[in-house]
Design a protein around this motif. Structure first.
Motif, mmCIF file in Angstrom:
data_model
loop_
_atom_site.group_PDB
_atom_site.id
_atom_site.type_symbol
_atom_site.label_atom_id
_atom_site.label_comp_id
_atom_site.label_asym_id
_atom_site.label_seq_id
_atom_site.Cartn_x
_atom_site.Cartn_y
_atom_site.Cartn_z
ATOM 1 N N LEU A 10 -7.818 -45.407 -101.617
ATOM 2 C CA LEU A 10 -6.637 -45.801 -100.801
ATOM 3 C C LEU A 10 -6.035 -46.966 -101.250
ATOM 4 O O LEU A 10 -4.733 -46.973 -101.140
ATOM 5 N N LYS A 56 2.249 -47.788 -94.136
ATOM 6 C CA LYS A 56 1.407 -46.851 -93.668
ATOM 7 C C LYS A 56 0.025 -46.882 -94.153
ATOM 8 O O LYS A 56 -1.166 -46.909 -93.128
ATOM 9 N N LEU A 57 -0.031 -46.773 -95.397
ATOM 10 C CA LEU A 57 -1.511 -46.950 -95.803
ATOM 11 C C LEU A 57 -2.368 -48.250 -95.600
ATOM 12 O O LEU A 57 -3.423 -48.211 -95.274
ATOM 13 N N ARG A 59 -1.766 -50.212 -92.865
ATOM 14 C CA ARG A 59 -2.199 -50.333 -91.654
ATOM 15 C C ARG A 59 -3.646 -49.387 -91.377
ATOM 16 O O ARG A 59 -4.574 -49.719 -90.584
ATOM 17 N N PHE A 60 -3.419 -48.008 -92.253
ATOM 18 C CA PHE A 60 -4.694 -47.272 -92.009
ATOM 19 C C PHE A 60 -6.145 -48.109 -92.455
ATOM 20 O O PHE A 60 -7.033 -47.717 -91.825
ATOM 21 N N GLU A 63 -7.155 -50.621 -90.209
ATOM 22 C CA GLU A 63 -7.652 -50.126 -88.921
ATOM 23 C C GLU A 63 -8.996 -49.165 -88.861
ATOM 24 O O GLU A 63 -9.633 -49.153 -88.000
ATOM 25 N N ARG A 64 -9.174 -48.716 -90.154
ATOM 26 C CA ARG A 64 -10.451 -48.051 -90.484
ATOM 27 C C ARG A 64 -11.711 -49.098 -90.932
ATOM 28 O O ARG A 64 -12.592 -48.453 -91.308
ATOM 29 N N THR A 115 -11.270 -37.407 -91.678
ATOM 30 C CA THR A 115 -10.111 -38.348 -90.899
ATOM 31 C C THR A 115 -9.277 -38.677 -91.826
ATOM 32 O O THR A 115 -7.895 -38.742 -91.523
ATOM 33 N N THR A 116 -9.653 -39.302 -92.783
ATOM 34 C CA THR A 116 -8.663 -39.652 -94.012
ATOM 35 C C THR A 116 -7.803 -38.478 -94.803
ATOM 36 O O THR A 116 -6.838 -38.470 -95.002
ATOM 37 N N PHE A 119 -5.318 -37.722 -92.461
ATOM 38 C CA PHE A 119 -3.935 -38.625 -92.472
ATOM 39 C C PHE A 119 -3.351 -38.308 -93.665
ATOM 40 O O PHE A 119 -2.064 -38.517 -93.718
ATOM 41 N N TRP A 122 0.110 -35.964 -94.268
ATOM 42 C CA TRP A 122 1.267 -36.472 -93.987
ATOM 43 C C TRP A 122 2.017 -36.588 -95.340
ATOM 44 O O TRP A 122 3.155 -36.357 -95.642
#
Ligand code: OFO
Length: 170
Positions: A10, A56-57, A59-60, A63-64, A115-116, A119, A122
């Protein structure tokens, strides 16, 4: 929680999105200096979109429970030889990004990180839109060839064309 392998992949994608934003910013600036106002507006918006993809990446990852790495950026070229050259480079860059996203999706499956994987869908859809748009633009340019009147109209049309995410936001 992200596995180290997913976190690394990521973070690599964060850099790719940031580099894309810089690359399109350089194209936008070149087009503006050439008086191609419609093209430059389109590319400035495209550059903003890529920055949004990067964010967006970031933040993801955070957050994880991972740690997003804000990367140093590669210097993009600052001059381009033609409008055609700009959009050829844009299309091949998007094809490269699609390949990288597919590789990341593949790693998600290997690591059983659904989960990833979810995500990332998108980004998979986004790439379909972006490649299609770049191909449509290339088709128009090859129809126009060197016709100056055609290029004038092309640039004017691009002023009205808003990249995908921006269209959704309006
Ligand atoms: Fe078009 O590259 Fe972002 O995802």
């Amino acid at each position: 929680m992200l596995s180290p392998k997913i976190e690394e992949a990521l973070n690599a994608q964060i850099k790719i999105e940031a580099d894309s934003s810089q690359f399109y910013l350089a194209m936008a600036s070149w087009a503006e200096s050439e008086g191609l106002n419609g093209t430059s507006r389109f590319l400035y918006l495209h550059s903003d979109e890529e920055r949004a993809h990067m964010l967006k990446l970031v933040r993801f990852v955070n957050e994880r429970g991972g740690s997003a790495v804000i990367p140093a950026l590669d210097a993009p070229p600052h001059t381009f030889d033609s409008l055609n050259g700009v959009f050829e480079k844009l299309l091949s860059h998007e094809e490269f990004v699609t390949q990288k996203i597919n590789e990341l999706v593949h790693i998600c499956l290997e690591e059983k990180d659904y989960t990833t994987h979810n995500f990332m869908q998108w980004y998979v859809s986004e790439q379909i839109e972006e490649e299609a748009l770049a191909r449509t633009i290339m088709d128009k340019l090859s129809l126009i060839g060197n016709d100056k009147g055609g290029l004038y109209l092309f640039d004017r049309d691009l002023e009205l064309l808003v990249p995908q995410d921006n269209a959704a936001a309006q």
